[in-house]
Design a protein around this motif. Structure first.
Motif, PDB file in Angstrom:
ATOM      1  N   ALA A 695      -5.530  10.999   2.014  1.00  0.00           N
ATOM      2  CA  ALA A 695      -5.559   9.553   2.226  1.00  0.00           C
ATOM      3  C   ALA A 695      -5.552   8.798   0.902  1.00  0.00           C
ATOM      4  N   HIS A 696      -6.178   9.368  -0.116  1.00  0.00           N
ATOM      5  CA  HIS A 696      -6.221   8.694  -1.414  1.00  0.00           C
ATOM      6  C   HIS A 696      -4.830   8.644  -2.037  1.00  0.00           C
ATOM      7  N   THR A 697      -4.095   9.743  -1.959  1.00  0.00           N
ATOM      8  CA  THR A 697      -2.761   9.742  -2.551  1.00  0.00           C
ATOM      9  C   THR A 697      -1.813   8.849  -1.754  1.00  0.00           C
ATOM     10  N   ARG A 698      -2.027   8.776  -0.440  1.00  0.00           N
ATOM     11  CA  ARG A 698      -1.197   7.869   0.356  1.00  0.00           C
ATOM     12  C   ARG A 698      -1.473   6.421  -0.010  1.00  0.00           C
ATOM     13  N   ALA A 699      -2.740   6.091  -0.194  1.00  0.00           N
ATOM     14  CA  ALA A 699      -3.082   4.725  -0.598  1.00  0.00           C
ATOM     15  C   ALA A 699      -2.484   4.398  -1.963  1.00  0.00           C
ATOM     16  N   LEU A 700      -2.500   5.377  -2.855  1.00  0.00           N
ATOM     17  CA  LEU A 700      -1.902   5.168  -4.169  1.00  0.00           C
ATOM     18  C   LEU A 700      -0.399   4.928  -4.042  1.00  0.00           C
ATOM     19  N   ALA A 701       0.263   5.747  -3.225  1.00  0.00           N
ATOM     20  CA  ALA A 701       1.709   5.580  -3.047  1.00  0.00           C
ATOM     21  C   ALA A 701       2.037   4.209  -2.456  1.00  0.00           C
ATOM     22  N   GLU A 702       1.214   3.747  -1.507  1.00  0.00           N
ATOM     23  CA  GLU A 702       1.450   2.438  -0.908  1.00  0.00           C
ATOM     24  C   GLU A 702       1.243   1.331  -1.935  1.00  0.00           C
ATOM     25  N   GLY A 703       0.195   1.460  -2.755  1.00  0.00           N
ATOM     26  CA  GLY A 703      -0.037   0.465  -3.786  1.00  0.00           C
ATOM     27  C   GLY A 703       1.095   0.411  -4.801  1.00  0.00           C
ATOM     28  N   LEU A 704       1.639   1.570  -5.154  1.00  0.00           N
ATOM     29  CA  LEU A 704       2.768   1.598  -6.085  1.00  0.00           C
ATOM     30  C   LEU A 704       4.004   0.954  -5.462  1.00  0.00           C
ATOM     31  N   ARG A 705       4.180   1.162  -4.151  1.00  0.00           N
ATOM     32  CA  ARG A 705       5.336   0.562  -3.480  1.00  0.00           C
ATOM     33  C   ARG A 705       5.239  -0.966  -3.497  1.00  0.00           C
ATOM     34  N   VAL A 706       4.046  -1.464  -3.211  1.00  0.00           N
ATOM     35  CA  VAL A 706       3.846  -2.911  -3.216  1.00  0.00           C
ATOM     36  C   VAL A 706       4.056  -3.483  -4.610  1.00  0.00           C
ATOM     37  N   ALA A 707       3.666  -2.707  -5.613  1.00  0.00           N
ATOM     38  CA  ALA A 707       3.796  -3.174  -6.996  1.00  0.00           C
ATOM     39  C   ALA A 707       5.202  -2.976  -7.556  1.00  0.00           C
ATOM     40  N   GLY A 708       6.109  -2.476  -6.743  1.00  0.00           N
ATOM     41  CA  GLY A 708       7.475  -2.281  -7.208  1.00  0.00           C
ATOM     42  C   GLY A 708       7.693  -1.011  -7.987  1.00  0.00           C
ATOM     43  N   ARG A 709       6.757  -0.074  -7.875  1.00  0.00           N
ATOM     44  CA  ARG A 709       6.879   1.200  -8.587  1.00  0.00           C
ATOM     45  C   ARG A 709       7.190   2.329  -7.596  1.00  0.00           C
ATOM     46  N   ASP A 710       8.112   2.096  -6.671  1.00  0.00           N
ATOM     47  CA  ASP A 710       8.445   3.133  -5.704  1.00  0.00           C
ATOM     48  C   ASP A 710       9.259   4.262  -6.322  1.00  0.00           C
ATOM     49  N   ASP A 711       9.544   4.173  -7.621  1.00  0.00           N
ATOM     50  CA  ASP A 711      10.233   5.266  -8.302  1.00  0.00           C
ATOM     51  C   ASP A 711       9.292   6.426  -8.604  1.00  0.00           C
ATOM     52  N   ILE A 712       7.986   6.236  -8.387  1.00  0.00           N
ATOM     53  CA  ILE A 712       7.004   7.289  -8.641  1.00  0.00           C
ATOM     54  C   ILE A 712       6.784   8.082  -7.357  1.00  0.00           C
ATOM     55  N   SER A 713       6.958   9.385  -7.437  1.00  0.00           N
ATOM     56  CA  SER A 713       6.711  10.267  -6.303  1.00  0.00           C
ATOM     57  C   SER A 713       5.292  10.821  -6.406  1.00  0.00           C
ATOM     58  N   VAL A 714       4.493  10.595  -5.372  1.00  0.00           N
ATOM     59  CA  VAL A 714       3.115  11.070  -5.331  1.00  0.00           C
ATOM     60  C   VAL A 714       3.037  12.196  -4.309  1.00  0.00           C
ATOM     61  N   GLU A 715       2.702  13.399  -4.758  1.00  0.00           N
ATOM     62  CA  GLU A 715       2.656  14.563  -3.883  1.00  0.00           C
ATOM     63  C   GLU A 715       1.228  15.074  -3.784  1.00  0.00           C
ATOM     64  N   TYR A 716       0.858  15.457  -2.581  1.00  0.00           N
ATOM     65  CA  TYR A 716      -0.468  16.026  -2.340  1.00  0.00           C
ATOM     66  C   TYR A 716      -0.287  17.428  -1.781  1.00  0.00           C
ATOM     67  N   GLU A 717      -0.721  18.438  -2.560  1.00  0.00           N
ATOM     68  CA  GLU A 717      -0.535  19.838  -2.165  1.00  0.00           C
ATOM     69  C   GLU A 717       0.897  20.059  -1.714  1.00  0.00           C
ATOM     70  N   SER A 718       1.818  19.840  -2.639  1.00  0.00           N
ATOM     71  CA  SER A 718       3.241  19.911  -2.346  1.00  0.00           C
ATOM     72  C   SER A 718       3.604  21.248  -1.712  1.00  0.00           C
TER      73      SER A 718
END
Length: 744
Positions: A695-718
């Motif tokens: 849930a923490h990494t998902r929240a981080l990914a959502e925050g990055l998307r809102v901030a316009g940083r959707d170019d960052i891939s956030v993986e959790y236990e890939s």
């Protein structure tokens, strides 16, 4: 939504949209349903044709029909399964038996990090795998006696896959003669085979394995007996890869006839204890070898044999390499005598071209004494023109039992033997050169103190094309052996006992791009300034370093603090790297003490002028880190690293692109805030960090998307199966050469 985005499948939808859909689904509070949705999202994220299944996902699969929709799965990896809970065995069987149509199409099944497999699960799984081509099975769970009813039934189930199976690994199994006969009678298409522990296998069992004439790769461990016990395997003429771990009770000390298989390209022949180089003799190794691993000490004679016997060798792994040594005073006297002799023999006169006595006097004085010249004769033909050809002629002569060829009587003897090629990277070296070797792995790396007799050369003289190096132990000034390794790209120090003093002798490695420090129990922040000798490193892996705490990582990332001790640290190394000479007086201690003082009080310690200037320049490039070109950083199993250390990565903001956090027990979601301060970051991977949940990494990914940083891939236990260390890449080189293909 797929129609709106003009997509034909879920894999083509944006990841953030999939995350919103999963979050909005009803009953999302139910644990089993939530786990199922997370599994689905992982599959969508990876867009993979396989699945790495965790233990906790099994229950969720029983409450959904997710697997029925995954009709293109080609592999299953059951990762890290344990059987402490009695329900896990039932869950495993339920998933397999209720999805027979799915498992019937799977082509590869393996069990990474899974120690055992219950008998019922083994039989049920094997019955479902009707199309499998690659299979890796852990040993049976519980106390299962070899050749018992359960053991025999399990082996029979494996042999029943002979219609499709080409790759079988029984790593950890205890094979018997009866099991060998069963496997050989059913697996007619097998090409790659790992027999596991063959302690109980005799000559008869290996004779049964020899009937698998299609084998190209064979691995066995715990081998007993002698070379005669393995003799039947010489019938496997198609072998390209052979790895054998010998037990203490194996009687022969030399590589057996299997080392001369005609197509063999990768050979691992490991005794339980290192063998002396005298056990390596002419004619024991095949000329087709490209990768060779021996538990043996090699001296200069053994290196000459390798140079002549294995001209295509690309990777070499041995316990240690010992070059001829000479006392410094003796070396100077021998060099002076050689100069005088050359001057006396040099022709004179105006018509003579070439260097005169003055040029000869400028030759290096640190070279060892030259060996007597030898000119092999090839049956009256002209003398060989290359060192390799000359050495091959000498070996052929020795194999026929004749004496070495005599020098041609009417030809003047050259100053250098044609069997001794001058090293391209070390002045005055005349010895064996294995120029084709690109990867070298040593059990130990040593260099005597300056007051003792010194080697006549460095490793780079023997291996001028060295690109990858790994060692498990560094003694004294051992890292000086890497002097002039101008082509070295990857360096792995998997050394439990290496200390800061030994690291201070690391020479300048301008071409190094990958560095891994693994299991170094005593390295502290005082050793970090030496990294200024590796300014081109783009990938750094810090694994299992107890002393790597917040201050350690802050020092690594903070150029200002690093500059305090960088000059003296590099200065010690510069002194140590003088060819043929002794290091700067107290070089190691000066480097370590100055670095320690910089870490404690931030005092500025001056080094040599050149190194000090380079340190200042490096600090300006890359935002102040010790490694100005660093793009990828892996932090794994650092038990003393916390949030403060991770947040210090902001000091690498100018270059850092990928960060992997693996098995860090002390970090919390607060450390993820550093992502916003890394403008070039493209990947953040969090794996097995107990303080951070999905849930923490998902929240981080959502925050990055809102901030316009959707170019960052956030993986959790890939779910991507990746080699987590540079050392793993070394171990897979032989498999790649053999055609098995490594995982990247």
């Amino acid at each position: 939504m797929a129609h709106t985005h003009r997509s034909r499948s879920l894999q083509e939808l944006p990841r953030d949209l999939i995350a919103q859909v999963v979050t909005a689904l009803p009953y999302s509070a139910l644990p089993s349903f939530r786990a199922t949705c997370s599994v689905a999202r992982d599959l969508v994220d990876s867009a993979s044709n396989g699945w790495v299944m965790k233990v906790e996902e099994c229950e969720a699969l029983q409450t959904s029909r997710l697997l029925y929709r995954l009709t293109s799965l080609a592999y299953f990896y059951f990762e890290g399964w344990t059987w402490d809970d009695a329900e896990r065995e039932a869950n495993f069987l339920a998933v397999v038996l209720t999805h027979l149509s799915v498992f019937g199409k799977v082509q590869e099944v393996r069990f990474p990090a899974t120690a055992t497999l219950p008998f019922r699960c083994c039989r049920g799984l094997l019955a479902a795998l009707t199309s499998v081509t690659a299979l890796g099975l852990p040993p049976l769970h519980g106390v299962v006696i070899p050749d018992s009813a359960q053991y025999t039934a399990a082996v029979g189930s494996v042999a029943a896959l002979g219609a499709t199976l080409t790759d079988l690994s029984l790593d950890g199994w205890r094979l018997t003669d009866a099991a060998a006969r069963t496997l050989s009678s059913g697996l007619s298409k097998l090409q790659r085979l790992n027999l596991g522990n063959t302690e109980a296998v005799t000559h008869a069992g290996y004779a049964a394995i020899a009937r698998l004439t299609g084998l190209v790769s064979l691995t066995a461990s715990g081998v007993h007996g002698s070379n005669a016990t393995l003799q039947p395997l010489t019938a496997l003429l198609g072998l390209t890869t052979l790895r054998v771990e010998l037990a203490t009770a194996f009687w022969d000390r030399d590589p057996g006839p299997l080392a001369r298989q005609p197509l063999l390209r990768a050979l691992g022949w490991w005794h339980s204890e290192p063998q002396p180089s005298a056990e390596l003799r002419a004619g024991q190794l095949g000329g087709s070898l490209r990768h060779l691993s021996l538990c043996m000490h090699l001296d200069q004679r053994a290196l000459e044999l390798l140079a002549g016997s294995c001209p295509l060798l690309e990777m070499l792994q041995v316990q240690a390499i010992t070059l001829r040594t000479i006392d410094p005073a003796e070396a100077a006297a021998a060099a002076a005598a050689a100069v005088a002799t050359a001057a006396a023999r040099a022709p004179t006169g105006p018509d003579v071209a070439g260097p005169g006595p003055a040029a000869a006097a400028a030759a290096p004085v640190a070279a060892g004494p030259q060996r007597p010249a030898r000119q092999p004769s090839l049956g009256g033909a002209s003398p060989p023109t290359s060192p390799a050809a000359a050495l091959a002629a000498l070996l052929r002569s020795a194999s026929r039992g004749s004496s070495p060829p005599r020098p041609a009587p009417l030809q003047p003897q050259p100053a250098v033997s044609p069997l001794s090629t001058p090293g391209a990277t070390w002045p005055g070296y005349h010895g064996p050169v294995l120029s084709s070797v690109r990867t070298l792995i040593l059990g130990e790396l040593d260099m005597p103190p300056a007051t003792e007799p010194q080697p006549v050369a460095r490793l780079t003289s023997v291996f001028p094309g060295l690109e990858n190096f790994m060692t498990f132990m560094v003694l004294r000034r051992g890292l000086m052996q890497l002097e002039k390794a101008d082509k070295l790209k990857r360096l792995v120090l998997n050394c439990q006992h290496i200390e800061d003093e030994a690291m201070a002798f690391l020479p300048s490695l301008p071409s190094l791009t990958g560095l891994q420090l693994d299991g170094c129990q005593h390295l502290t922040a005082a050793s970090l300034p030496v990294l200024r000798c590796t300014p081109g490193v783009t990938t750094l892996m810090l694994i299992d370093l107890p002393c790597a705490d917040d201050a350690f990582l802050s020092r690594l990332c903070d150029g200002g603090a690093a500059a305090a001790g960088g000059g003296a640290g590099a200065g010690g190394v510069a002194g140590a790297g003088t060819p043929g000479g002794s290091p700067h007086p107290g070089g190691a201690s000066v480097a370590v003490e100055s670095a320690a003082s910089g870490a404690a009080g931030g005092a500025d310690v001056a080094g040599t002028p050149d190194v000090a200037g380079a340190s200042a320049g490096l600090g300006a490039v890359g935002g102040g880190g010790l490694l100005p070109a660093l793009k990828g950083l892996v932090l794994s199993k650092l038990d003393n690293l916390g949030d403060e250390g991770v947040q210090a990565l902001a000091g690498l903001s100018a270059t850092l692109e990928q960060v992997e956090l693996r098995a860090l027990t002390r970090i919390t979601p607060a450390c993820l805030d550093v992502v916003g301060r890394l403008p070039h970051l493209s990947l953040l991977c969090v794996c097995e960090c107990s303080g951070i949940e999905r849930a923490h990494t998902r929240a981080l990914a959502e925050g990055l998307r809102v901030a316009g940083r959707d170019d960052i891939s956030v993986e959790y236990e890939s779910v991507m199966v990746a080699a987590p260390t540079l050392a793993d890449e070394f171990s897979e080189l032989a498999a790649e050469e053999a055609g098995a293909g490594g995982k990247i």
